[in-house]
Write an enzyme that holds these catalytic residues in place. Structure first.
Site, PDB file in Angstrom:
ATOM      1  N   LYS A 172       0.848  -1.194   0.000  1.00 47.65           N
ATOM      2  CA  LYS A 172       0.000   0.000   0.000  1.00 47.65           C
ATOM      3  C   LYS A 172       0.887   1.250   0.000  1.00 47.65           C
ATOM      4  O   LYS A 172       1.862   1.331   0.763  1.00 47.65           O
ATOM      5  CB  LYS A 172      -0.900   0.003   1.236  1.00 47.65           C
ATOM      6  CG  LYS A 172      -1.955  -1.077   1.209  1.00 47.65           C
ATOM      7  CD  LYS A 172      -2.985  -0.818   0.124  1.00 47.65           C
ATOM      8  CE  LYS A 172      -3.913  -2.004  -0.027  1.00 47.65           C
ATOM      9  NZ  LYS A 172      -4.939  -1.788  -1.061  1.00 47.65           N
ATOM     10  N   ASP A 200      -0.198   0.026  -4.511  1.00 48.58           N
ATOM     11  CA  ASP A 200      -1.612   0.394  -4.595  1.00 48.58           C
ATOM     12  C   ASP A 200      -1.842   1.647  -3.770  1.00 48.58           C
ATOM     13  O   ASP A 200      -1.665   1.630  -2.553  1.00 48.58           O
ATOM     14  CB  ASP A 200      -2.453  -0.776  -4.051  1.00 48.58           C
ATOM     15  CG  ASP A 200      -3.945  -0.535  -4.151  1.00 48.58           C
ATOM     16  OD1 ASP A 200      -4.358   0.553  -4.608  1.00 48.58           O
ATOM     17  OD2 ASP A 200      -4.707  -1.451  -3.769  1.00 48.58           O
ATOM     18  N   GLU A 226      -1.398   0.633  -8.808  1.00 52.61           N
ATOM     19  CA  GLU A 226      -2.854   0.453  -8.766  1.00 52.61           C
ATOM     20  C   GLU A 226      -3.549   1.688  -8.207  1.00 52.61           C
ATOM     21  O   GLU A 226      -3.076   2.287  -7.245  1.00 52.61           O
ATOM     22  CB  GLU A 226      -3.129  -0.776  -7.883  1.00 52.61           C
ATOM     23  CG  GLU A 226      -4.575  -1.169  -7.733  1.00 52.61           C
ATOM     24  CD  GLU A 226      -4.697  -2.533  -7.027  1.00 52.61           C
ATOM     25  OE1 GLU A 226      -3.864  -3.435  -7.286  1.00 52.61           O
ATOM     26  OE2 GLU A 226      -5.609  -2.694  -6.202  1.00 52.61           O
ATOM     27  N   GLU A 252     -11.301  -1.597  -9.233  1.00 54.84           N
ATOM     28  CA  GLU A 252     -12.017  -2.227  -8.117  1.00 54.84           C
ATOM     29  C   GLU A 252     -13.197  -1.383  -7.660  1.00 54.84           C
ATOM     30  O   GLU A 252     -14.096  -1.898  -6.998  1.00 54.84           O
ATOM     31  CB  GLU A 252     -11.064  -2.511  -6.948  1.00 54.84           C
ATOM     32  CG  GLU A 252     -10.572  -1.276  -6.233  1.00 54.84           C
ATOM     33  CD  GLU A 252      -9.585  -1.610  -5.128  1.00 54.84           C
ATOM     34  OE1 GLU A 252      -8.432  -1.944  -5.457  1.00 54.84           O
ATOM     35  OE2 GLU A 252      -9.943  -1.551  -3.951  1.00 54.84           O
ATOM     36  N   ASP A 275     -13.990  -6.385  -9.479  1.00 59.43           N
ATOM     37  CA  ASP A 275     -14.169  -7.339  -8.378  1.00 59.43           C
ATOM     38  C   ASP A 275     -15.472  -8.092  -8.637  1.00 59.43           C
ATOM     39  O   ASP A 275     -16.527  -7.474  -8.795  1.00 59.43           O
ATOM     40  CB  ASP A 275     -14.230  -6.582  -7.046  1.00 59.43           C
ATOM     41  CG  ASP A 275     -14.164  -7.520  -5.845  1.00 59.43           C
ATOM     42  OD1 ASP A 275     -13.302  -7.307  -4.989  1.00 59.43           O
ATOM     43  OD2 ASP A 275     -14.990  -8.458  -5.767  1.00 59.43           O
ATOM     44  N   HIS A 302      -9.844  -8.071  -8.937  1.00 63.61           N
ATOM     45  CA  HIS A 302      -9.627  -7.665  -7.549  1.00 63.61           C
ATOM     46  C   HIS A 302     -10.345  -8.684  -6.666  1.00 63.61           C
ATOM     47  O   HIS A 302     -11.461  -9.094  -6.970  1.00 63.61           O
ATOM     48  CB  HIS A 302     -10.228  -6.272  -7.349  1.00 63.61           C
ATOM     49  CG  HIS A 302     -10.162  -5.764  -5.944  1.00 63.61           C
ATOM     50  ND1 HIS A 302     -11.217  -5.865  -5.064  1.00 63.61           N
ATOM     51  CD2 HIS A 302      -9.169  -5.139  -5.272  1.00 63.61           C
ATOM     52  CE1 HIS A 302     -10.872  -5.328  -3.907  1.00 63.61           C
ATOM     53  NE2 HIS A 302      -9.634  -4.871  -4.002  1.00 63.61           N
ATOM     54  N   GLU A 335      -5.192 -12.321  -6.964  1.00 62.07           N
ATOM     55  CA  GLU A 335      -5.000 -11.596  -5.701  1.00 62.07           C
ATOM     56  C   GLU A 335      -5.387 -12.474  -4.516  1.00 62.07           C
ATOM     57  O   GLU A 335      -6.514 -12.960  -4.426  1.00 62.07           O
ATOM     58  CB  GLU A 335      -5.841 -10.313  -5.694  1.00 62.07           C
ATOM     59  CG  GLU A 335      -5.691  -9.542  -4.388  1.00 62.07           C
ATOM     60  CD  GLU A 335      -6.231  -8.119  -4.459  1.00 62.07           C
ATOM     61  OE1 GLU A 335      -7.072  -7.833  -5.324  1.00 62.07           O
ATOM     62  OE2 GLU A 335      -5.797  -7.301  -3.622  1.00 62.07           O
TER      63      GLU A 335
HETATM   64 MG   LIG Z   1      -6.628  -1.986  -4.600  1.00 66.43          MG
END
Ligand SMILES: [Mg+2]
Length: 381
Positions: A172, A200, A226, A252, A275, A302, A335
């Site tokens: 992240k 991300d 991302e 996502e 997703d 996702h 993922e």
């Molecule tokens: Mg993400």
């Protein structure tokens, strides 16, 4: 066969000493919204709705109070007809977001019923398997709280994934460019160059900031970046994609074939990330796949929920085509969320264990899972 009932389950688990943060907030709990659709044949289908920000009860209410009464008496095999009917029912105020997550959970449950009724895994009904196992990457490396050094804690977590056999992992970012670059550098130095590293930002930046970060990260071999910018900023995505040497991923927070039409036809991302539990379930995902395939934009789903969403996503992943087909096609990553989640594994009787960087795709009928009702009741709210 007819639908006779829809049950919803809202679960919550506290993270206690595993509280974590990302670019938008810090969370001290995980929640889940599950549904079970029953039929007069005694077959029950399971689904999960993805939500961010909670509480999960809102999306569960959309399923239970909004859509469930419209489903009773319908044939669960009529997945496209039911999808279009439910979407149109809430279209005026529900084109994106939680109504579509709720619809996704129902659609997933209907496909589970179809698979169980026919004795086939869902991927067979979607066109068959392009693969029977999924090459995973670890999602984790959120911002730990109450640690002496965040860089050290992240490096330790990353080395743990490497020791478990992961060959790819996602960090992240989105905390400010200087801080992000410190984290990326610390991780790359910790895990070495043979690990695929993604980042991300969870849409923390404007295009100019994201471009600056992308240029700064070029030294650290980042595979994809991302959600650099907010999902509404499609021109921002295009600007970042044109000026970044790192692949740009996103999707996502996008929904349905209508939402993905813009990302796909404007070539706003290098990698689309719908997703299954949010974008519309299997029925809609296959339409998004068809569009992505026509524009030749790779799709890597996702995945971020309990084992119900994970099992459904594995079925979808089996049926995900290559972008493009060729003699030695590129295999997509899957993922595999490893961030703290006290509900993830316990909701099903089955477990999904990684071996040598891969998860097997279940061959059992439907999604191939059974709820552990003792666990569901114990953690229900
Ligand atoms: Mg993400």
């Amino acid at each position: 066969m007819k639908i006779t009932g829809v049950e919803t389950y809202v679960l919550e688990g506290l993270l206690e000493d595993k509280v974590f943060g990302w670019s938008q907030r810090v969370t001290d709990r995980r929640q889940a919204a599950l549904c079970a659709v029953s039929t007069d044949d005694g077959i029950q289908g399971l689904g999960e709705a993805f939500y961010y920000g909670g509480p999960a009860r809102i999306v569960a209410n959309l399923i239970g109070d909004g859509y469930a009464p419209l489903l009773i008496g319908r044939d669960p095999f009529d997945t496209s007809v039911i999808w279009d009917f439910l979407y149109n029912w809430t279209r005026d105020q529900g084109m994106k977001g939680l109504p579509i997550s709720a619809l996704s959970a129902i659609d997933i449950a209907l496909w589970d019923i179809k698979g169980k009724a026919l004795g086939l895994p869902v991927y067979k009904l979607l066109g068959g398997p392009y693969r029977n196992r999924a090459h995973v990457y670890a999602t984790g490396l959120y911002q730990p709280q109450n640690v002496a050094s965040i860089e050290d804690a992240l490096a330790k977590e990353a080395l743990g994934y490497k020791e478990q056999g992961f060959s790819a992992m996602k960090l992240k970012v989105g905390y400010g460019i200087e801080k992000d670059l410190r984290y990326v550098k610390a991780l790359r130095e910790a895990v070495g160059n043979d690990i695929v590293l993604m980042v991300d930002a969870n849409h923390a930046y404007n295009a100019a900031e994201a471009i600056r970060l992308a240029k700064g990260m070029e030294n650290y071999e980042v595979y994809w970046f991302e959600e650099p910018v907010p999902p509404e900023d499609i021109d921002g995505y295009i600007e970042v994609k044109q000026k970044s040497n790192i692949l740009i991923a996103g999707g996502e927070d996008e929904f349905t074939r209508y939402g993905f039409r813009e990302l796909i036809t404007r070539r706003a991302v290098d990698i689309l990330q719908p997703d299954l539990c949010a974008a519309g379930g299997f029925t809609e995902m296959m339409k998004i796949v068809a569009m992505a395939s026509a524009w030749n934009v790779p799709l890597i789903p996702h995945v971020w929920g309990t084992n119900v969403g994970l099992a459904a996503s594995l079925q979808f992943f089996a049926a995900l085509p290559h972008f493009p087909e060729r003699r030695y096609p590129a295999e997509p990553f899957f993922e595999y969320d490893r961030s703290p989640h006290p509900l993830r594994d316990g909701v099903t009787q089955e477990r999904f264990l990684m071996k040598d960087s891969y998860l097997d795709i279940p061959q059992r009928p439907g999604l191939g899972i059974t709820l552990d009702m003792d666990f569901v009741r114990k953690h229900g709210v």
